[in-house]
Design a protein around this motif. Structure first.
Motif, PDB file in Angstrom:
ATOM      1  N   ARG A  17       2.680   9.085   3.330  1.00 57.70           N
ATOM      2  CA  ARG A  17       2.967   7.806   3.976  1.00 57.70           C
ATOM      3  C   ARG A  17       3.178   8.050   5.463  1.00 57.70           C
ATOM      4  O   ARG A  17       4.088   8.791   5.848  1.00 57.70           O
ATOM      5  CB  ARG A  17       4.210   7.165   3.375  1.00 57.70           C
ATOM      6  CG  ARG A  17       4.547   5.796   3.941  1.00 57.70           C
ATOM      7  CD  ARG A  17       5.769   5.236   3.232  1.00 57.70           C
ATOM      8  NE  ARG A  17       6.213   3.959   3.751  1.00 57.70           N
ATOM      9  CZ  ARG A  17       5.746   2.794   3.364  1.00 57.70           C
ATOM     10  NH1 ARG A  17       4.796   2.736   2.441  1.00 57.70           N
ATOM     11  NH2 ARG A  17       6.220   1.667   3.881  1.00 57.70           N
ATOM     12  N   SER A  56      -5.438  -7.814   6.921  1.00 58.87           N
ATOM     13  CA  SER A  56      -5.695  -6.385   7.042  1.00 58.87           C
ATOM     14  C   SER A  56      -7.164  -6.064   6.804  1.00 58.87           C
ATOM     15  O   SER A  56      -7.877  -6.805   6.119  1.00 58.87           O
ATOM     16  CB  SER A  56      -4.807  -5.611   6.069  1.00 58.87           C
ATOM     17  OG  SER A  56      -5.016  -6.051   4.740  1.00 58.87           O
ATOM     18  N   TYR A  58      -9.911  -2.531   6.222  1.00 58.43           N
ATOM     19  CA  TYR A  58      -9.964  -1.127   5.834  1.00 58.43           C
ATOM     20  C   TYR A  58     -11.372  -0.581   5.971  1.00 58.43           C
ATOM     21  O   TYR A  58     -12.365  -1.280   5.768  1.00 58.43           O
ATOM     22  CB  TYR A  58      -9.529  -0.952   4.370  1.00 58.43           C
ATOM     23  CG  TYR A  58      -8.094  -1.308   4.098  1.00 58.43           C
ATOM     24  CD1 TYR A  58      -7.749  -2.592   3.672  1.00 58.43           C
ATOM     25  CD2 TYR A  58      -7.088  -0.370   4.266  1.00 58.43           C
ATOM     26  CE1 TYR A  58      -6.431  -2.925   3.427  1.00 58.43           C
ATOM     27  CE2 TYR A  58      -5.761  -0.691   4.014  1.00 58.43           C
ATOM     28  CZ  TYR A  58      -5.441  -1.969   3.602  1.00 58.43           C
ATOM     29  OH  TYR A  58      -4.138  -2.296   3.358  1.00 58.43           O
ATOM     30  N   THR A  63     -10.693   2.038   1.098  1.00 55.62           N
ATOM     31  CA  THR A  63     -10.317   0.810   0.381  1.00 55.62           C
ATOM     32  C   THR A  63      -9.936   1.134  -1.054  1.00 55.62           C
ATOM     33  O   THR A  63     -10.657   1.850  -1.761  1.00 55.62           O
ATOM     34  CB  THR A  63     -11.487  -0.187   0.399  1.00 55.62           C
ATOM     35  OG1 THR A  63     -11.784  -0.542   1.755  1.00 55.62           O
ATOM     36  CG2 THR A  63     -11.124  -1.455  -0.365  1.00 55.62           C
ATOM     37  N   THR A  67      -3.092   1.713   1.967  1.00 49.47           N
ATOM     38  CA  THR A  67      -2.517   0.386   2.167  1.00 49.47           C
ATOM     39  C   THR A  67      -1.768   0.354   3.493  1.00 49.47           C
ATOM     40  O   THR A  67      -0.879   1.186   3.720  1.00 49.47           O
ATOM     41  CB  THR A  67      -1.549   0.020   1.039  1.00 49.47           C
ATOM     42  OG1 THR A  67      -2.216   0.108  -0.227  1.00 49.47           O
ATOM     43  CG2 THR A  67      -1.020  -1.395   1.227  1.00 49.47           C
ATOM     44  N   SER A  69       0.726  -1.718   6.104  1.00 48.38           N
ATOM     45  CA  SER A  69       1.754  -2.757   6.089  1.00 48.38           C
ATOM     46  C   SER A  69       2.495  -2.737   7.412  1.00 48.38           C
ATOM     47  O   SER A  69       2.428  -1.743   8.147  1.00 48.38           O
ATOM     48  CB  SER A  69       2.723  -2.538   4.925  1.00 48.38           C
ATOM     49  OG  SER A  69       3.385  -1.300   5.051  1.00 48.38           O
ATOM     50  N   GLN A  80       0.202   3.803   3.731  1.00 46.90           N
ATOM     51  CA  GLN A  80       0.396   4.511   2.464  1.00 46.90           C
ATOM     52  C   GLN A  80      -0.954   5.039   2.010  1.00 46.90           C
ATOM     53  O   GLN A  80      -1.894   4.256   1.823  1.00 46.90           O
ATOM     54  CB  GLN A  80       0.974   3.555   1.413  1.00 46.90           C
ATOM     55  CG  GLN A  80       1.152   4.183   0.046  1.00 46.90           C
ATOM     56  CD  GLN A  80       2.183   5.294   0.039  1.00 46.90           C
ATOM     57  OE1 GLN A  80       3.225   5.195   0.680  1.00 46.90           O
ATOM     58  NE2 GLN A  80       1.896   6.365  -0.702  1.00 46.90           N
TER      59      GLN A  80
END
Length: 122
Positions: A17, A56, A58, A63, A67, A69, A80
């Motif tokens: 992360r 968002s 990607y 994909t 993720t 955020s 993440q």
């Protein structure tokens, strides 16, 4: 100023992360993104997110595995990364721009972090 954290060494299939914090009260952000650069390759788009509606985007190759955020109040963006692959190995850079929308082009971002190394071993 953008400061990244969370890089490191992980085995294939593992997770990491990444976080990026923007400092400075006059720092206006409307979109943030993550880019990466592998040795001998050009910097490429990974993910981006708008500050307003949270839209968002990607890179196709990430994909479903990555993720993005954001936390508006803290001016932070996170990435993440799950089910990591050796081809994800690169230096990952956080970027921010003071105008919407979020974009996939590095040239449209005005502020950049120093980068954090992500290494995925096979």
């Amino acid at each position: 100023q953008l400061v990244e954290s969370g890089g490191g060494l992980v085995q294939t299939g593992g997770s990491l992360r990444l976080s990026c914090a923007a400092s400075g009260s006059s720092f206006s952000i409307r979109a943030m993104g993550w880019f990466r650069q592998a040795p001998g390759k050009e910097r490429e788009f990974v993910a981006a997110i708008s500050w307003g509606g949270g839209t968002s985007y990607y890179k196709d190759a990430v994909t479903g595995r990555f993720t993005i955020s954001r936390d508006n109040s803290k001016k932070t963006v996170n990435l993440q990364m799950d089910r990591l692959k050796p081809e994800d190995t690169a230096v990952y850079y956080c970027a921010a721009r003071p105008h919407p929308p979020a974009t996939i082009s590095a040239d449209t971002y005005e502020y950049w972090g120093q980068g954090t190394q992500v290494t995925v071993s096979s």
